[in-house]
Scaffold this active site. Structure first.
Site, mmCIF file in Angstrom:
data_model
loop_
_atom_site.group_PDB
_atom_site.id
_atom_site.type_symbol
_atom_site.label_atom_id
_atom_site.label_comp_id
_atom_site.label_asym_id
_atom_site.label_seq_id
_atom_site.Cartn_x
_atom_site.Cartn_y
_atom_site.Cartn_z
ATOM 1 N N ARG A 100 0.842 -1.192 0.000
ATOM 2 C CA ARG A 100 0.000 0.000 0.000
ATOM 3 C C ARG A 100 0.879 1.244 0.000
ATOM 4 O O ARG A 100 1.892 1.299 0.697
ATOM 5 C CB ARG A 100 -0.900 -0.010 1.242
ATOM 6 C CG ARG A 100 -1.693 -1.292 1.343
ATOM 7 C CD ARG A 100 -2.533 -1.374 2.591
ATOM 8 N NE ARG A 100 -1.858 -1.225 3.851
ATOM 9 C CZ ARG A 100 -1.138 -2.173 4.448
ATOM 10 N NH1 ARG A 100 -0.954 -3.349 3.860
ATOM 11 N NH2 ARG A 100 -0.590 -1.970 5.623
ATOM 12 N N HIS A 161 -9.053 1.536 -1.504
ATOM 13 C CA HIS A 161 -8.942 0.220 -2.130
ATOM 14 C C HIS A 161 -8.586 -0.842 -1.097
ATOM 15 O O HIS A 161 -9.095 -1.964 -1.141
ATOM 16 C CB HIS A 161 -7.905 0.251 -3.256
ATOM 17 C CG HIS A 161 -6.541 0.709 -2.849
ATOM 18 N ND1 HIS A 161 -6.318 1.836 -2.090
ATOM 19 C CD2 HIS A 161 -5.302 0.180 -3.106
ATOM 20 C CE1 HIS A 161 -5.010 1.992 -1.896
ATOM 21 N NE2 HIS A 161 -4.386 1.000 -2.501
ATOM 22 N N TYR A 162 -7.749 -0.478 -0.130
ATOM 23 C CA TYR A 162 -7.337 -1.412 0.921
ATOM 24 C C TYR A 162 -8.458 -1.632 1.940
ATOM 25 O O TYR A 162 -8.827 -2.769 2.249
ATOM 26 C CB TYR A 162 -6.089 -0.882 1.619
ATOM 27 C CG TYR A 162 -5.628 -1.715 2.785
ATOM 28 C CD1 TYR A 162 -5.008 -2.941 2.578
ATOM 29 C CD2 TYR A 162 -5.807 -1.276 4.088
ATOM 30 C CE1 TYR A 162 -4.579 -3.712 3.656
ATOM 31 C CE2 TYR A 162 -5.383 -2.029 5.174
ATOM 32 C CZ TYR A 162 -4.766 -3.247 4.944
ATOM 33 O OH TYR A 162 -4.354 -4.013 6.018
ATOM 34 N N SER A 163 -9.009 -0.545 2.458
ATOM 35 C CA SER A 163 -10.047 -0.653 3.490
ATOM 36 C C SER A 163 -11.282 -1.390 2.983
ATOM 37 O O SER A 163 -11.849 -2.222 3.701
ATOM 38 C CB SER A 163 -10.434 0.740 3.995
ATOM 39 O OG SER A 163 -9.344 1.365 4.619
ATOM 40 N N LYS A 166 -10.553 -5.170 2.640
ATOM 41 C CA LYS A 166 -10.530 -5.849 3.931
ATOM 42 C C LYS A 166 -11.926 -5.927 4.551
ATOM 43 O O LYS A 166 -12.264 -6.918 5.223
ATOM 44 C CB LYS A 166 -9.557 -5.144 4.874
ATOM 45 C CG LYS A 166 -8.095 -5.269 4.460
ATOM 46 C CD LYS A 166 -7.633 -6.711 4.415
ATOM 47 C CE LYS A 166 -6.137 -6.812 4.168
ATOM 48 N NZ LYS A 166 -5.659 -8.212 4.112
#
Length: 219
Positions: A100, A161-163, A166
């Site tokens: 990230r 995009h990460y949050s 997940k």
């Protein structure tokens, strides 16, 4: 002395760990072979896989695999390797996730990076878990699956995009647990905080210096 209160059965247990070249995935894969479990070390980096296996207590029990899990064909190739090398997987750990960058905030992240993050975390996790579960169910064997989510599944991280990947994974764990549990396959999430594993890249000298300081502090 075993690391676990209930030791694994080397005659029955096998494992597949994605993201096994770095961070938590590496530590889990190394712990598994240390317990006598034949384990596939899967990662996108051949150098990291080699280093992780070489640093393991029982490297002879490790099976290396290198590929990009953002590609569905790579997921199928990983399953084929696991079947050929170990004859089936009873324990699955999905730790793989692209790096990230702080620069990839909501106004900057591009479509390719967005898709890659979701493909590795969510799509690959679902595809691998479902195919491994089908094999266990057909063989009437129990199993356990572990997904690494994040505290940011429920808290904004300024990396959408990460949050979101997940957060979707956290719900996937619940869905799979509900479906697979009746077949004696446990599905759980591990929700770590920040660790010094190189998951966040700032792409600058200042970021590298920050990461070095954090590593020394044990963050």
């Amino acid at each position: 002395m075993s690391l676990f209160s209930t030791p694994f059965d080397p005659a029955r247990d096998t494992a597949l760990v994605t993201g096994a070249g770095n961070g938590i995935g590496r530590a889990i894969a190394q712990a598994l072979v240390g317990e006598g479990v034949r384990t596939v070390f899967a990662d996108i980096s051949a150098e990291r896989v080699s280093a992780a296996i070489g640093a393991s207590k029982r490297p002879e029990l490790a099976v290396p695999w290198v590929g990009d899990l953002a590609e569905l064909d790579a997921c199928d190739a990983l399953l084929a390797t696991a079947d050929a090398a170990l004859g089936g997987i009873t324990h699955f750990v999905h730790s793989a996730s692209p790096p990230r960058r702080e620069a990839d905030h909501a106004l900057a992240v591009d479509r390719r990076i967005w898709q890659q993050m979701h493909a590795v975390n969510l799509d690959a996790g679902f595809h691998l878990a479902r195919e491994l579960a089908k094999r266990l169910i057909a063989a009437k064997r129990p199993g356990s699956f572990l997904f690494l989510t994040s505290l940011h599944a429920g808290t904004p991280r300024n990396l959408p995009h990460y949050s979101t990947a997940k957060a979707a994974m956290a719900m996937l764990v619940k869905e799979l647990a509900k479906t697979f549990g009746r077949h004696d396959i446990r599905v759980n999430a591990l929700v770590p905080g920040a660790i010094a594993a190189g998951g966040v890249r700032r792409g600058s000298r200042a970021g590298a210096a920050h990461s070095a300081r954090a590593s020394r502090r044990g963050q």
